[in-house]
Design a protein around this motif. Structure first.
Motif, PDB file in Angstrom:
ATOM      1  N   MET A  91     -30.698  17.901  57.147  1.00  0.00           N
ATOM      2  CA  MET A  91     -29.866  17.323  56.109  1.00  0.00           C
ATOM      3  C   MET A  91     -29.540  18.403  55.083  1.00  0.00           C
ATOM      4  O   MET A  91     -30.420  19.093  54.601  1.00  0.00           O
ATOM      5  CB  MET A  91     -30.594  16.163  55.433  1.00  0.00           C
ATOM      6  N   ARG A  92     -28.247  18.526  54.782  1.00  0.00           N
ATOM      7  CA  ARG A  92     -27.808  19.476  53.762  1.00  0.00           C
ATOM      8  C   ARG A  92     -27.924  18.843  52.386  1.00  0.00           C
ATOM      9  O   ARG A  92     -27.829  17.632  52.235  1.00  0.00           O
ATOM     10  CB  ARG A  92     -26.345  19.855  53.974  1.00  0.00           C
ATOM     11  N   LYS A  93     -28.102  19.678  51.396  1.00  0.00           N
ATOM     12  CA  LYS A  93     -28.154  19.203  50.023  1.00  0.00           C
ATOM     13  C   LYS A  93     -26.890  19.685  49.307  1.00  0.00           C
ATOM     14  O   LYS A  93     -26.529  20.856  49.398  1.00  0.00           O
ATOM     15  CB  LYS A  93     -29.398  19.741  49.326  1.00  0.00           C
ATOM     16  N   ILE A  94     -26.208  18.769  48.623  1.00  0.00           N
ATOM     17  CA  ILE A  94     -24.999  19.082  47.882  1.00  0.00           C
ATOM     18  C   ILE A  94     -25.313  18.915  46.396  1.00  0.00           C
ATOM     19  O   ILE A  94     -25.789  17.863  45.974  1.00  0.00           O
ATOM     20  CB  ILE A  94     -23.838  18.129  48.267  1.00  0.00           C
ATOM     21  N   THR A  95     -25.053  19.953  45.618  1.00  0.00           N
ATOM     22  CA  THR A  95     -25.306  19.901  44.189  1.00  0.00           C
ATOM     23  C   THR A  95     -24.017  19.558  43.453  1.00  0.00           C
ATOM     24  O   THR A  95     -22.983  20.176  43.700  1.00  0.00           O
ATOM     25  CB  THR A  95     -25.858  21.248  43.686  1.00  0.00           C
ATOM     26  N   ILE A  96     -24.101  18.565  42.565  1.00  0.00           N
ATOM     27  CA  ILE A  96     -22.943  18.203  41.746  1.00  0.00           C
ATOM     28  C   ILE A  96     -23.256  18.548  40.294  1.00  0.00           C
ATOM     29  O   ILE A  96     -24.423  18.585  39.892  1.00  0.00           O
ATOM     30  CB  ILE A  96     -22.563  16.717  41.899  1.00  0.00           C
ATOM     31  N   THR A  97     -22.215  18.799  39.519  1.00  0.00           N
ATOM     32  CA  THR A  97     -22.419  19.195  38.128  1.00  0.00           C
ATOM     33  C   THR A  97     -22.342  18.019  37.172  1.00  0.00           C
ATOM     34  O   THR A  97     -22.935  18.048  36.111  1.00  0.00           O
ATOM     35  CB  THR A  97     -21.388  20.255  37.709  1.00  0.00           C
ATOM     36  N   GLY A  98     -21.624  16.980  37.540  1.00  0.00           N
ATOM     37  CA  GLY A  98     -21.475  15.818  36.666  1.00  0.00           C
ATOM     38  C   GLY A  98     -22.510  14.752  36.975  1.00  0.00           C
ATOM     39  O   GLY A  98     -23.442  14.952  37.761  1.00  0.00           O
ATOM     40  N   GLU A  99     -22.315  13.596  36.358  1.00  0.00           N
ATOM     41  CA  GLU A  99     -23.230  12.469  36.556  1.00  0.00           C
ATOM     42  C   GLU A  99     -23.089  11.868  37.953  1.00  0.00           C
ATOM     43  O   GLU A  99     -24.059  11.392  38.532  1.00  0.00           O
ATOM     44  CB  GLU A  99     -22.936  11.400  35.499  1.00  0.00           C
ATOM     45  N   PHE A 100     -21.865  11.881  38.486  1.00  0.00           N
ATOM     46  CA  PHE A 100     -21.616  11.283  39.797  1.00  0.00           C
ATOM     47  C   PHE A 100     -20.452  11.976  40.468  1.00  0.00           C
ATOM     48  O   PHE A 100     -19.721  12.745  39.855  1.00  0.00           O
ATOM     49  CB  PHE A 100     -21.338   9.774  39.672  1.00  0.00           C
ATOM     50  N   ILE A 101     -20.273  11.671  41.773  1.00  0.00           N
ATOM     51  CA  ILE A 101     -19.092  12.092  42.535  1.00  0.00           C
ATOM     52  C   ILE A 101     -18.681  10.900  43.378  1.00  0.00           C
ATOM     53  O   ILE A 101     -19.538  10.151  43.874  1.00  0.00           O
ATOM     54  CB  ILE A 101     -19.383  13.339  43.402  1.00  0.00           C
ATOM     55  N   LYS A 102     -17.386  10.689  43.520  1.00  0.00           N
ATOM     56  CA  LYS A 102     -16.911   9.561  44.323  1.00  0.00           C
ATOM     57  C   LYS A 102     -17.036   9.894  45.804  1.00  0.00           C
ATOM     58  O   LYS A 102     -16.942  11.054  46.203  1.00  0.00           O
ATOM     59  CB  LYS A 102     -15.474   9.209  43.950  1.00  0.00           C
ATOM     60  N   LEU A 103     -17.236   8.856  46.597  1.00  0.00           N
ATOM     61  CA  LEU A 103     -17.500   9.021  48.022  1.00  0.00           C
ATOM     62  C   LEU A 103     -16.414   9.829  48.724  1.00  0.00           C
ATOM     63  O   LEU A 103     -16.724  10.769  49.468  1.00  0.00           O
ATOM     64  CB  LEU A 103     -17.661   7.650  48.690  1.00  0.00           C
ATOM     65  N   ASP A 104     -15.153   9.481  48.517  1.00  0.00           N
ATOM     66  CA  ASP A 104     -14.096  10.213  49.225  1.00  0.00           C
ATOM     67  C   ASP A 104     -14.065  11.681  48.816  1.00  0.00           C
ATOM     68  O   ASP A 104     -13.876  12.564  49.649  1.00  0.00           O
ATOM     69  CB  ASP A 104     -12.724   9.550  49.045  1.00  0.00           C
ATOM     70  N   ALA A 105     -14.322  11.962  47.541  1.00  0.00           N
ATOM     71  CA  ALA A 105     -14.352  13.350  47.071  1.00  0.00           C
ATOM     72  C   ALA A 105     -15.531  14.107  47.678  1.00  0.00           C
ATOM     73  O   ALA A 105     -15.408  15.282  48.032  1.00  0.00           O
ATOM     74  CB  ALA A 105     -14.420  13.388  45.551  1.00  0.00           C
ATOM     75  N   LEU A 106     -16.663  13.442  47.817  1.00  0.00           N
ATOM     76  CA  LEU A 106     -17.830  14.098  48.413  1.00  0.00           C
ATOM     77  C   LEU A 106     -17.555  14.480  49.859  1.00  0.00           C
ATOM     78  O   LEU A 106     -17.911  15.575  50.296  1.00  0.00           O
ATOM     79  CB  LEU A 106     -19.068  13.211  48.349  1.00  0.00           C
ATOM     80  N   LEU A 107     -16.934  13.580  50.616  1.00  0.00           N
ATOM     81  CA  LEU A 107     -16.655  13.864  52.017  1.00  0.00           C
ATOM     82  C   LEU A 107     -15.791  15.116  52.151  1.00  0.00           C
ATOM     83  O   LEU A 107     -16.025  15.944  53.036  1.00  0.00           O
ATOM     84  CB  LEU A 107     -15.972  12.674  52.693  1.00  0.00           C
ATOM     85  N   LYS A 108     -14.815  15.283  51.263  1.00  0.00           N
ATOM     86  CA  LYS A 108     -13.971  16.482  51.285  1.00  0.00           C
ATOM     87  C   LYS A 108     -14.759  17.699  50.807  1.00  0.00           C
ATOM     88  O   LYS A 108     -14.701  18.750  51.426  1.00  0.00           O
ATOM     89  CB  LYS A 108     -12.726  16.277  50.419  1.00  0.00           C
ATOM     90  N   PHE A 109     -15.488  17.553  49.700  1.00  0.00           N
ATOM     91  CA  PHE A 109     -16.256  18.654  49.118  1.00  0.00           C
ATOM     92  C   PHE A 109     -17.283  19.207  50.102  1.00  0.00           C
ATOM     93  O   PHE A 109     -17.496  20.414  50.195  1.00  0.00           O
ATOM     94  CB  PHE A 109     -16.940  18.170  47.839  1.00  0.00           C
ATOM     95  N   ALA A 110     -17.907  18.321  50.870  1.00  0.00           N
ATOM     96  CA  ALA A 110     -18.940  18.718  51.834  1.00  0.00           C
ATOM     97  C   ALA A 110     -18.352  19.122  53.187  1.00  0.00           C
ATOM     98  O   ALA A 110     -19.090  19.382  54.140  1.00  0.00           O
ATOM     99  CB  ALA A 110     -19.938  17.580  52.018  1.00  0.00           C
ATOM    100  N   ASN A 111     -17.024  19.150  53.293  1.00  0.00           N
ATOM    101  CA  ASN A 111     -16.333  19.497  54.545  1.00  0.00           C
ATOM    102  C   ASN A 111     -16.716  18.585  55.705  1.00  0.00           C
ATOM    103  O   ASN A 111     -16.791  19.025  56.848  1.00  0.00           O
ATOM    104  CB  ASN A 111     -16.570  20.967  54.913  1.00  0.00           C
ATOM    105  N   MET A 112     -16.946  17.313  55.403  1.00  0.00           N
ATOM    106  CA  MET A 112     -17.255  16.340  56.451  1.00  0.00           C
ATOM    107  C   MET A 112     -15.976  15.737  57.025  1.00  0.00           C
ATOM    108  O   MET A 112     -15.987  15.166  58.102  1.00  0.00           O
ATOM    109  CB  MET A 112     -18.181  15.249  55.907  1.00  0.00           C
ATOM    110  N   VAL A 113     -14.869  15.848  56.275  1.00  0.00           N
ATOM    111  CA  VAL A 113     -13.543  15.429  56.728  1.00  0.00           C
ATOM    112  C   VAL A 113     -12.567  16.535  56.348  1.00  0.00           C
ATOM    113  O   VAL A 113     -12.850  17.363  55.483  1.00  0.00           O
ATOM    114  CB  VAL A 113     -13.093  14.090  56.095  1.00  0.00           C
TER     115      VAL A 113
END
Length: 68
Positions: free
Chosen positions: A1-23
């Motif tokens: 399992m990879r760990k993704i670090t975010i800088t804010g309080e939250f990230i939206k699901l669709d944005a995470l999928l793009k940010f993590a290169n899952m889509v």
């Protein structure tokens, strides 16, 4: 399992999928979420705007990431 670090309080699901290169695009993220292919903390999630916070896990196609 990879760990993704975010800088804010939250990230939206669709944005995470793009940010993590899952889509490859936001459109793909929308479709994959709508079809119930994305798991959040082990449960299918149909809300592309779901707010993910530290400790949440997201799984798509047997690839998982944890928000850190």
């Amino acid at each position: 399992m990879r760990k993704i670090t975010i800088t804010g309080e939250f990230i939206k699901l669709d944005a995470l999928l793009k940010f993590a290169n899952m889509v490859s695009s936001g459109g793909e993220a929308k479709i994959r979420i709508a079809e119930g292919e994305v798991l959040v903390n082990g449960e299918p999630c149909l809300m592309r705007g779901k707010k993910l916070r530290t400790g949440d896990t997201v799984t798509l196609d047997n690839e998982s990431v944890e928000i850190g």
